[in-house]
Write a protein that holds these residues in place. Sequence first.
Motif, PDB file in Angstrom:
ATOM      1  N   LEU A   1       0.754  -1.291  -0.080  1.00 35.10           N
ATOM      2  CA  LEU A   1      -0.021  -0.049   0.049  1.00 35.10           C
ATOM      3  C   LEU A   1       0.813   1.293   0.019  1.00 35.10           C
ATOM      4  CD1 LEU A   1      -2.766  -0.960   2.513  1.00 35.10           C
ATOM      5  CD2 LEU A   1      -3.147  -0.960   0.375  1.00 35.10           C
ATOM      6  N   LEU A   2       0.272   2.356  -0.518  1.00 38.44           N
ATOM      7  CA  LEU A   2       0.967   3.746  -0.349  1.00 38.44           C
ATOM      8  C   LEU A   2       1.214   4.215   0.974  1.00 38.44           C
ATOM      9  CD1 LEU A   2      -1.159   5.592  -2.854  1.00 38.44           C
ATOM     10  CD2 LEU A   2       1.095   5.046  -2.978  1.00 38.44           C
ATOM     11  N   ASN A   3       2.329   4.723   1.420  1.00 36.67           N
ATOM     12  CA  ASN A   3       2.603   5.084   2.707  1.00 36.67           C
ATOM     13  C   ASN A   3       1.505   6.048   3.069  1.00 36.67           C
ATOM     14  OD1 ASN A   3       4.213   5.310   5.377  1.00 36.67           O
ATOM     15  ND2 ASN A   3       4.835   7.433   4.385  1.00 36.67           N
TER      16      ASN A   3
ATOM     17  N   PRO B   1     -14.246  11.117   6.272  1.00 29.39           N
ATOM     18  CA  PRO B   1     -12.731  10.971   5.747  1.00 29.39           C
ATOM     19  C   PRO B   1     -12.278  11.780   4.511  1.00 29.39           C
ATOM     20  CG  PRO B   1     -14.328   9.112   4.825  1.00 29.39           C
ATOM     21  CD  PRO B   1     -15.451   9.969   5.580  1.00 29.39           C
ATOM     22  N   LEU B   2     -11.422  12.379   4.682  1.00 27.90           N
ATOM     23  CA  LEU B   2     -10.772  13.327   3.694  1.00 27.90           C
ATOM     24  C   LEU B   2      -9.390  12.887   3.381  1.00 27.90           C
ATOM     25  CD1 LEU B   2     -10.594  16.055   2.302  1.00 27.90           C
ATOM     26  CD2 LEU B   2      -9.803  17.176   4.405  1.00 27.90           C
ATOM     27  N   LEU B   3      -8.992  12.407   2.068  1.00 25.94           N
ATOM     28  CA  LEU B   3      -8.063  11.993   1.603  1.00 25.94           C
ATOM     29  C   LEU B   3      -7.073  13.538   0.973  1.00 25.94           C
ATOM     30  CD1 LEU B   3      -9.072   9.425   1.948  1.00 25.94           C
ATOM     31  CD2 LEU B   3      -8.356   8.539  -0.273  1.00 25.94           C
TER      32      LEU B   3
ATOM     33  N   ALA C   1      -4.320   6.430  -9.264  1.00 22.77           N
ATOM     34  CA  ALA C   1      -5.861   6.463  -8.505  1.00 22.77           C
ATOM     35  C   ALA C   1      -6.096   5.021  -7.989  1.00 22.77           C
ATOM     36  CB  ALA C   1      -6.945   6.723  -9.715  1.00 22.77           C
ATOM     37  N   ARG C   2      -5.782   3.969  -8.599  1.00 21.54           N
ATOM     38  CA  ARG C   2      -5.962   2.595  -8.011  1.00 21.54           C
ATOM     39  C   ARG C   2      -5.304   2.404  -6.800  1.00 21.54           C
ATOM     40  NH1 ARG C   2      -6.770   1.706 -13.715  1.00 21.54           N
ATOM     41  NH2 ARG C   2      -4.322   1.338 -14.015  1.00 21.54           N
ATOM     42  N   LEU C   3      -3.939   2.893  -6.787  1.00 23.49           N
ATOM     43  CA  LEU C   3      -3.438   2.819  -5.608  1.00 23.49           C
ATOM     44  C   LEU C   3      -4.082   3.587  -4.446  1.00 23.49           C
ATOM     45  CD1 LEU C   3       0.202   3.031  -6.726  1.00 23.49           C
ATOM     46  CD2 LEU C   3      -0.879   1.101  -5.932  1.00 23.49           C
ATOM     47  N   VAL C   4      -4.754   4.769  -4.680  1.00 21.03           N
ATOM     48  CA  VAL C   4      -5.476   5.236  -3.752  1.00 21.03           C
ATOM     49  C   VAL C   4      -6.706   4.731  -3.171  1.00 21.03           C
ATOM     50  CG1 VAL C   4      -6.664   7.539  -3.248  1.00 21.03           C
ATOM     51  CG2 VAL C   4      -4.480   7.785  -4.263  1.00 21.03           C
ATOM     52  N   LEU C   5      -7.282   4.006  -4.215  1.00 16.05           N
ATOM     53  CA  LEU C   5      -8.370   3.445  -3.838  1.00 16.05           C
ATOM     54  C   LEU C   5      -8.168   2.107  -2.974  1.00 16.05           C
ATOM     55  CD1 LEU C   5     -10.766   3.568  -7.039  1.00 16.05           C
ATOM     56  CD2 LEU C   5     -11.056   5.039  -5.131  1.00 16.05           C
TER      57      LEU C   5
END
Length: 375
Positions: free
Chosen positions: A5-7, A18-20, A71-75
């Motif tokens: 996953l992204l750090n 939630p706010l990304l 974007a897929r990594l964020v999801l």
Amino acid sequence: MTDKLLNHRAEGPTSAPPLLLGPSLGTSSALWDKVAPELSITHRVVRWDLPGHGGSAADLIGAGATVGDLARLVLALADSLGIERFAYAGVSLGGAVGLHLAVHHPERVDSLAVICSSAHFNGAKPWEERAALVRRVGLAGLAENANARWFTPGFTVPELVRDHRDADPAAYAACCDALAAFDLRERLPEISSPTLLIAGREDPATPPAHLREIADAVPGAALVEIPGASHLAPAQCPEAVLTALRAHFDGGAKRGMEVRREVLGDAHVDRAQARQTPFTARFQDFISRYAWGEIWTDPTLTRRERSMITLTALVAHGHYDELAMHVRAARRNGLTPEEIGAVLLQTAVYCGVPAANSAFAAAQRVLAEETEEEG
């Protein structure tokens, strides 16, 4: 590619909306250091690092990557945290990720803020050349010139420049590939999430025209331009960015601004907004959120009653400039000149005749101006 996953860094109550927050190329989640803690008071804030930046693994993307890959990594990160729908704000490349999500995954994005970004980044060639340069010689040279690209002269954030220097060259180049291939202009009218665009007036990388192009194409979008801000506005002008984001993401603040305009009038609020500086931005936000978003929206008292109370309090404390403004507000809230006079006469008994005398003078001036305007 890996399934890592992204750090990320999470702040705020887990029960809050939630706010990304997405970063710009060459930076890390530290870009949000002066904004995220304040946003986390009302939101579950999740900041993430680009692949090869900050604490994210470099092999999360490879050559030929796209904004869709990011974007897929964020999801995937949101899924791992149990976040189904979220608000999103991103800077530059992080903003492009937000636009992609809003177009391709509208069911996930409650609201969107795009900061110092674009629906295209001036064509593929500059990014292809930068990617080739970084793959050949690394990031040292680019890092030396980061201040000129990111900030106005004389301003710097050493931590962000260090992040740029320490980023993984291969992952950085892959992010350049993503920017080279990105062009979402034709899809912008499909965005249905409430959208805010924030531009830095001194931004050479994504000038205000780029944000204006998005605002013109996205239905109902709003645009805020920040004077004195360059490309990394959250680091350079955090108070102004924070004020804009709160107004966009915080329903109470938005309602507060609506009520403020209804009571005081657009002309007054527009003048107050035009005079706003980074020094006063937080106070203006406080007024909109607390005075207008919570007190004036409380249905226990009518606006007529609130106007009468406000007039009395202003007379008691001798705030005659504010009194004139609220005489106009009282008329907008339905009070007649006779009723305003009765309120001021009441203040003569309980606040003193000299105070009421000054109050009558201020009110008479406003009411005379109103009569002239009607005539």
